[in-house]
Design a protein around this motif. Structure first.
Motif, PDB file in Angstrom:
ATOM      1  N   GLU A  93       0.827  -1.204   0.000  1.00 35.93           N
ATOM      2  CA  GLU A  93       0.000   0.000   0.000  1.00 35.93           C
ATOM      3  C   GLU A  93       0.870   1.266   0.000  1.00 35.93           C
ATOM      4  O   GLU A  93       1.948   1.297   0.599  1.00 35.93           O
ATOM      5  CB  GLU A  93      -0.921   0.005   1.225  1.00 35.93           C
ATOM      6  CG  GLU A  93      -2.054  -1.005   1.141  1.00 35.93           C
ATOM      7  CD  GLU A  93      -1.592  -2.446   1.302  1.00 35.93           C
ATOM      8  OE1 GLU A  93      -2.273  -3.371   0.820  1.00 35.93           O
ATOM      9  OE2 GLU A  93      -0.517  -2.653   1.917  1.00 35.93           O
ATOM     10  N   SER A  95       0.446   4.244   1.327  1.00 33.63           N
ATOM     11  CA  SER A  95       0.524   5.117   2.498  1.00 33.63           C
ATOM     12  C   SER A  95      -0.138   4.454   3.692  1.00 33.63           C
ATOM     13  O   SER A  95      -0.830   3.431   3.568  1.00 33.63           O
ATOM     14  CB  SER A  95      -0.175   6.453   2.213  1.00 33.63           C
ATOM     15  OG  SER A  95      -1.568   6.242   2.043  1.00 33.63           O
ATOM     16  N   GLU A  96       0.051   5.066   4.843  1.00 34.35           N
ATOM     17  CA  GLU A  96      -0.591   4.557   6.058  1.00 34.35           C
ATOM     18  C   GLU A  96      -2.108   4.644   5.939  1.00 34.35           C
ATOM     19  O   GLU A  96      -2.829   3.751   6.390  1.00 34.35           O
ATOM     20  CB  GLU A  96      -0.103   5.347   7.274  1.00 34.35           C
ATOM     21  CG  GLU A  96      -0.676   4.855   8.586  1.00 34.35           C
ATOM     22  CD  GLU A  96      -0.095   5.579   9.792  1.00 34.35           C
ATOM     23  OE1 GLU A  96      -0.774   5.605  10.842  1.00 34.35           O
ATOM     24  OE2 GLU A  96       1.028   6.112   9.683  1.00 34.35           O
ATOM     25  N   LEU A  99      -3.358   1.770   3.944  1.00 34.08           N
ATOM     26  CA  LEU A  99      -3.266   0.537   4.728  1.00 34.08           C
ATOM     27  C   LEU A  99      -4.407   0.451   5.737  1.00 34.08           C
ATOM     28  O   LEU A  99      -4.999  -0.618   5.935  1.00 34.08           O
ATOM     29  CB  LEU A  99      -1.916   0.496   5.450  1.00 34.08           C
ATOM     30  CG  LEU A  99      -1.479  -0.857   6.021  1.00 34.08           C
ATOM     31  CD1 LEU A  99      -1.335  -1.902   4.924  1.00 34.08           C
ATOM     32  CD2 LEU A  99      -0.174  -0.714   6.798  1.00 34.08           C
ATOM     33  N   TYR A 122       6.377   1.926   3.012  1.00 31.15           N
ATOM     34  CA  TYR A 122       5.205   1.781   2.148  1.00 31.15           C
ATOM     35  C   TYR A 122       5.600   1.703   0.677  1.00 31.15           C
ATOM     36  O   TYR A 122       6.720   2.028   0.293  1.00 31.15           O
ATOM     37  CB  TYR A 122       4.243   2.954   2.384  1.00 31.15           C
ATOM     38  CG  TYR A 122       3.773   3.048   3.816  1.00 31.15           C
ATOM     39  CD1 TYR A 122       2.667   2.316   4.258  1.00 31.15           C
ATOM     40  CD2 TYR A 122       4.457   3.841   4.745  1.00 31.15           C
ATOM     41  CE1 TYR A 122       2.241   2.387   5.582  1.00 31.15           C
ATOM     42  CE2 TYR A 122       4.038   3.915   6.068  1.00 31.15           C
ATOM     43  CZ  TYR A 122       2.935   3.180   6.484  1.00 31.15           C
ATOM     44  OH  TYR A 122       2.534   3.238   7.798  1.00 31.15           O
TER      45      TYR A 122
END
Length: 290
Positions: A93, A95-96, A99, A122
């Protein structure tokens, strides 16, 4: 950081003593008519099976690269329960936030990993990832002692079994090639798959051989050795019919096996059968042959 714990198992089991069988008495017409009394001895107690001690293929001091980490629960367990100090956990993914869209609970795992000085990276594609090395170009030397890819899968690209097998074989071949760029001298690449078809059709040992690797050994993967770990599907969290997170299929309950690969030119000498028996782990395979 807490004191390191070790798994310990009780192995001493005493067999029950059996009293001697009483002698039979002679009756009537001589020795040939001797009839023993029914035995009053108690049957031996059944000895419980000793639990199989999990195989942990890394040390807390190792530099560990985790690929395709899903919800990061495995990485968090390595940090929190196995006291690993140098973890690089990678996810596909971008980015956070992306995710968290797939795994809403992932924030807690990220916090555990980063609190101990390890990191989450990432947008890392297992098939295209750049080298984690201390130099560039031909002089680059990989820095990762252990590279772990648990349950690789391309996702639901096709319902055709043959196509799925081919897609996942291509994934693994590309991963092996890229992982070698990051692998430190004498390091290992560890891939875990579910047992049975269609996973056995992938022929992972052959894929490794074609990539310049060889299976040093394999062992039964035990999810219980990693407290807090839950198998995360490629497409996101599992939901039940009511739309609640956590229902339905649980991958950590399925039988799985881990394969430990080394570079072909670093294959250790074969272990003798006598020495192999003394190691005491009947679950582990010896080095790959053929």
């Amino acid at each position: 950081m807490g004191k390191k714990r070790k798994l310990a198992y009780q192995t001493g089991h005493k067999a029950a003593k059996q009293p001697p069988t009483p002698q039979g008495k002679k009756i009537a017409k001589g020795p040939s008519d001797t009839k023993p009394k029914p035995s009053t001895s108690t049957p031996p107690k059944q000895v419980p099976t000793r639990p199989q001690e999990p195989t942990i293929p890394f040390s807390p001091e190792d530099a560990i690269l985790l690929v395709g980490e899903g919800d990061l629960s495995f990485s968090a367990s390595l940090v929190e329960h196995h006291y690993c100090e140098n973890i690089t956990a990678t996810v596909l993914e971008a980015s956070e936030d992306d995710l968290k869209t797939k795994y809403p609970h992932v924030g807690e795992n990220i916090a555990k990993i980063e609190a101990e000085g390890s990191k989450v990276v990432y947008a890392v594609d297992a098939r295209k990832m750049g080298p984690f090395a201390n130099k560039k170009g031909k002089d680059a030397v990989g820095t990762m002692d252990r590279i772990i890819f648990n349950f690789p899968h391309v996702g639901g690209k096709s319902t055709d079994v043959n196509r799925q097998v081919r897609y996942n074989q291509e994934l693994l071949v590309d991963f092996f090639k890229r992982a070698l760029l990051s692998l430190a001298p004498r390091g290992t690449i560890i891939v875990t798959l579910f047992e049975g078809e269609p996973y056995t059709l992938w022929n992972i040992r052959d894929l490794g051989r074609h990539s310049g690797l060889q299976v040093e050994r394999s062992f039964r993967f035990q999810a219980s050795a990693y407290p807090g770990y839950h198998h995360a599907r490629t497409l996101g969290v599992v939901k039940n019919k009511q739309g609640e997170v956590g229902g339905g299929w649980k991958g950590e309950d399925r039988a799985a096996r881990s394969y430990v690969f080394v570079r072909k030119d670093e294959v250790p000498k074969p272990v003798s059968r006598k020495r192999r028996r003394s190691l005491g782990d009947g679950e582990d395979d010896s080095s790959d042959e053929g």
